[in-house]
Design an enzyme around this catalytic site. Structure first.
Site, mmCIF file in Angstrom:
data_model
loop_
_atom_site.group_PDB
_atom_site.id
_atom_site.type_symbol
_atom_site.label_atom_id
_atom_site.label_comp_id
_atom_site.label_asym_id
_atom_site.label_seq_id
_atom_site.Cartn_x
_atom_site.Cartn_y
_atom_site.Cartn_z
ATOM 1 C CB SER A 1 93.083 14.522 94.926
ATOM 2 O OG SER A 1 94.271 14.621 94.158
ATOM 3 C CD1 TRP B 1 92.050 21.411 92.155
ATOM 4 C CD2 TRP B 1 93.722 20.069 91.561
ATOM 5 N NE1 TRP B 1 93.157 22.200 91.926
ATOM 6 C CE2 TRP B 1 94.191 21.401 91.554
ATOM 7 C CE3 TRP B 1 94.603 19.046 91.217
ATOM 8 C CZ2 TRP B 1 95.498 21.733 91.221
ATOM 9 C CZ3 TRP B 1 95.906 19.377 90.898
ATOM 10 C CH2 TRP B 1 96.347 20.699 90.896
ATOM 11 C CG HIS B 2 94.626 16.009 88.995
ATOM 12 N ND1 HIS B 2 94.537 15.621 90.314
ATOM 13 C CD2 HIS B 2 95.920 16.344 88.785
ATOM 14 C CE1 HIS B 2 95.726 15.696 90.866
ATOM 15 N NE2 HIS B 2 96.581 16.137 89.973
ATOM 16 N N GLY B 3 90.615 17.256 86.806
ATOM 17 C CA GLY B 3 89.838 17.394 85.577
ATOM 18 C C GLY B 3 88.434 16.844 85.744
#
Length: 415
Positions: free
Chosen positions: A249, A252-254
């Protein structure tokens, strides 16, 4: 590729890969997740079966509408085909036409609340958060009051920014007679990290659970658990799955190291909380009176909120040096001389703080913890004259604020 070049430089290899500097399309990650869900559901015949039960056919135009429905396209919620297409197919039914004005009134109500959250509350906190992070990212130092004000400002900016977007998406959907799924449910009221992830970005958590956690084995990894060895191994695999989901997760954000650290911290916290729960279960401590008392719940909330507040620093900071500088300022590891006159404008001078900075922070705590969230307000909404006027008032106040302040993008546009 940047990291590869960095390691090559550290190992003194005489080569470097040129960076392509690709411009990524807006909302790429959300669109990708929706299409992954669509493909997996089709493979498992989940969506197909649901549509066949309603005598609906699946065609390419339906698919395009599902992917490109703009209210939730940019920053979620991440929707499933089976919860959207039945609504699209009933748009021209007589029953839907009867609810047209009710949906428009509800849509205006929830959209105006979200609009107000974004431009009036979130953007107000953004000024102090951006100023504070700019100082520490450039190698500067903040005093302890400025450091905590910076972290609180970003914590509440992120909350009202994302909450505001979720409300606006639901409102835009209602304008078309479509009800989007709940994506945000007062996460700062959480008493532990697991509860937080059930309340924050709900559809992302649902996606990761259905398409990552459960395929990895979830909490039922081994079919045969006749011995304590298999039972212990099953629990270890469950901890592995929890950590991997939270870690991915973060990625996924960066692609920055801050997101990786944020994911590792949340994954570790999920594992620690699960172990704590197993200990309580093992020694049958759940029924102890202290664990059910208000004092225990308050302590759980303080621990959870401060963990979130600290980990958001790595989520926001553009470099690790800035994150560490801010943490040092928060816990007094670096000494910054305070002004002789202990007044708020002087104490918060480096982040352009004012007397009302503290008032905003206190009010934000009150709204997050004591005020019913906008979804509950929507459920209790009745399209009468008073509520419509109230919605218009929120809308025009937010519009007036937007016209007099500089543009600040939604935070989740970055993802």
């Amino acid at each position: 590729m940047e990291n590869f070049n960095l390691f090559a430089q550290l190992l003194e290899f005489d080569f470097a890969i040129p960076l392509p500097h690709i411009l990524l399309p807006l909302a790429l990650s959300f669109v990708t997740f929706q299409q992954i869900a669509f493909l997996v559901d089709c493979y498992k015949k989940v969506d197909i079966r649901d549509l066949q039960e309603e005598s609906q056919e699946l065609d390419f135009l339906d698919y395009c509408l599902f992917v490109c429905f703009f209210p939730q396209l940019i920053a979620g919620p991440i929707v499933h085909h089976k919860e959207m297409m039945p609504q699209f197919h009933t748009l021209f039914c007589k029953a839907v036409h009867c609810k047209l004005w009710e949906n428009l009134a509800k849509g205006l109500f929830i959209f105006s609340i979200g609009f107000f959250k974004k431009v009036f509350i979130a953007d107000s906190f953004a000024k102090w958060a951006n100023a504070g992070f700019k100082v520490v990212e450039n190698g500067g130092a903040l005093n302890i009051f400025e450091s905590w004000a910076t972290t609180f400002s970003y914590t509440f900016q992120l909350y009202f920014d994302f909450s505001g977007y979720c409300d606006m998406a639901i409102g835009l959907g209602l304008f078309f007679g479509i009800m989007l799924p709940l994506n945000f449910n007062s996460p700062y009221k959480s008493l532990n990290i697991s509860e937080f992830w059930r309340r924050w970005h709900i559809t992302l958590g649902r996606f990761l659970k259905d398409y990552l956690y459960i395929p990895l084995g979830g909490n039922r990894n081994l079919k045969y658990q006749d011995s304590k060895f298999y039972e212990a191994l099953n629990k270890l695999l469950t901890l592995r799955n929890l950590f991997l989901v939270a870690f991915l997760s973060g990625i996924w954000h960066g692609a920055g190291w801050g997101f990786i650290i944020w994911g590792v911290l949340h994954g570790s916290a999920m594992c620690v909380h699960r172990i704590y729960g197993l200990i309580l279960e093992r020694f049958q401590l759940q029924k102890k009176s202290f664990l059910r008392s208000k004092t225990y719940k308050v302590l759980c909330w303080i621990l959870t909120f401060n963990f979130l507040n600290i980990t958001w620093i790595f989520f926001r900071s553009e470099n690790l040096q800035g994150a560490m500088n801010l943490l040092k300022g928060m816990f007094g590891i670096v000494w910054v001389e305070l002004p002789r006159k202990i007044r708020l404008p002087k104490l918060l001078e480096s982040i352009d703080g004012r007397n009302d900075t503290l008032i905003y922070i206190v009010l934000a705590f009150f709204v997050c913890l004591c005020w019913g969230n906008s979804i509950k307000k929507l459920e209790a909404f009745s399209p009468n004259l008073f509520n419509t006027i109230l919605a218009c008032a929120f809308f025009y106040l937010a519009l007036f604020t937007l016209a007099s302040t500089p543009y600040t993008e939604f935070i989740y546009f970055n993802f």
